[in-house]
Design an enzyme around this catalytic site. Structure first.
Site, PDB file in Angstrom:
ATOM      1  N   SER A 109      -2.093  -6.913   1.972  1.00 20.13           N
ATOM      2  CA  SER A 109      -1.110  -7.921   2.355  1.00 20.13           C
ATOM      3  C   SER A 109      -1.651  -8.819   3.475  1.00 20.13           C
ATOM      4  O   SER A 109      -2.679  -9.458   3.304  1.00 20.13           O
ATOM      5  CB  SER A 109       0.192  -7.216   2.749  1.00 20.13           C
ATOM      6  OG  SER A 109       1.241  -8.128   2.922  1.00 20.13           O
ATOM      7  N   ASP A 225       4.948  -9.602  -7.624  1.00 23.17           N
ATOM      8  CA  ASP A 225       4.943  -9.476  -6.166  1.00 23.17           C
ATOM      9  C   ASP A 225       5.757 -10.625  -5.559  1.00 23.17           C
ATOM     10  O   ASP A 225       5.408 -11.786  -5.722  1.00 23.17           O
ATOM     11  CB  ASP A 225       3.502  -9.513  -5.639  1.00 23.17           C
ATOM     12  CG  ASP A 225       3.394  -9.158  -4.170  1.00 23.17           C
ATOM     13  OD1 ASP A 225       4.386  -9.350  -3.431  1.00 23.17           O
ATOM     14  OD2 ASP A 225       2.323  -8.681  -3.750  1.00 23.17           O
ATOM     15  N   HIS A 255       4.932  -5.338  -4.473  1.00 20.70           N
ATOM     16  CA  HIS A 255       3.982  -5.628  -3.398  1.00 20.70           C
ATOM     17  C   HIS A 255       3.059  -4.456  -3.031  1.00 20.70           C
ATOM     18  O   HIS A 255       1.858  -4.637  -2.900  1.00 20.70           O
ATOM     19  CB  HIS A 255       4.749  -6.098  -2.168  1.00 20.70           C
ATOM     20  CG  HIS A 255       3.873  -6.565  -1.049  1.00 20.70           C
ATOM     21  ND1 HIS A 255       2.969  -7.601  -1.201  1.00 20.70           N
ATOM     22  CD2 HIS A 255       3.746  -6.132   0.231  1.00 20.70           C
ATOM     23  CE1 HIS A 255       2.337  -7.797  -0.054  1.00 20.70           C
ATOM     24  NE2 HIS A 255       2.787  -6.926   0.824  1.00 20.70           N
TER      25      HIS A 255
END
Length: 279
Positions: A109, A225, A255
């Protein structure tokens, strides 16, 4: 596996929480960089699989995150460049602690965006890079006015809570969402304006310099996502000049792929990708 904990003093005097899990018979080492709002202890299930494969994992709670936060996590940091300096110093420690072993870098991320930018800016000697749901491209339809305003808001109101992330988009498994929400070391409030602005600048930098990426690369992203844009992973994959690059999009994936429905397949892919490059 042996667990180590220590503290690290940054170039600007901040103290970061570091931890490592050492493989019994190490064949490689890895620096793992966690995502926005979370912390490094959430990766233990992946670490166990990596340790079994002979990969020692070194990680840390970033500025404003987890156990590195002064009072409680606030996900605030002044500068992405400071964060990159932390990564550079800690990757150096990983290599000195594991002399002669191949060293990998893993980023998820925000951590994926930071690692991508680190590779582009610092040109580290790494055996390979794994980017999980990396923050490389802003969400589709992001207001250009909002982007223009973000600079001013960041400057004058750096800690203003500006952007709330939807925890339900972390995983398709309700229990994983609850674990995320109930973890006292996970920051679940709105993201500070400065943090958001710095990440936006970071993404712009990666997009503009993606063709300079030349390390072996594994990119993984979920097609659904809702927190980081899968098109960012596609952009880096298409533009990177790495001779060895792989992109895997998991259909329907959310995610946190290592905490989602396909987690076993995802973790096996990560471990096997590294093992192949150690052969």
């Amino acid at each position: 596996m042996k667990h180590l904990e220590t503290a690290y003093k940054t170039h600007d005097g901040k103290e970061l929480y570091l931890q490592a899990w050492m493989a019994d018979v190490p064949k490689a080492a890895m620096l793992l960089v966690h995502g926005l709002g979370e912390h490094s202890s959430r990766y233990l299930h992946l670490v166990e699989k990596l340790n079994e494969a002979g990969v020692s994992v070194f990680t840390f709670d970033g500025r404003g995150h987890g156990k590195s936060a002064k009072v409680k996590p606030d996900a605030f940091f002044e500068s992405a460049d400071d964060y990159l300096k932390d990564i550079d110093a800690l990757f150096g420690k990983v290599k000195s602690y594991s002399p002669g072993l191949p060293a990998f870098i893993y980023g998820h991320s925000m951590g994926g965006g930071l690692v991508a930018a680190y590779v582009l800016k610092y040109k580290p000697e790494a055996a390979g890079v794994v980017l999980s749901s990396p923050a490389i491209k802003e969400a589709e339809g992001t207001s250009k006015i909002l982007i223009a305003l973000s600079s001013m808001i960041s400057k004058y109101f750096p800690k203003l809570k500006a952007l709330k992330l939807d925890a339900n988009k972390v995983s398709r498994i309700p229990e994983e969402v609850q674990k995320y929400l109930q973890d006292p070391f996970v920051y679940t409030e709105a993201i500070p304006a400065r943090t958001g602005y710095e990440l936006l600048q970071l993404m712009n930098y990666i997009q503009g310099n993606a063709s300079e990426f030349n390390l072996p690369l594994l990119l993984i992203h979920g097609s659904d996502d809702g927190l980081t844009n899968p098109k960012g992973s596609e952009l880096l994959f298409e533009n990177a000049k790495s001779a060895d690059k792989t992109l895997k999009i998991f259909p329907g994936g959310y995610h946190e792929l290592i905490n989602d429905l396909d987690r076993d397949e995802v973790m096996n892919l990560i471990v096997s990708w590294i093992e192949i490059r150690l052969a």
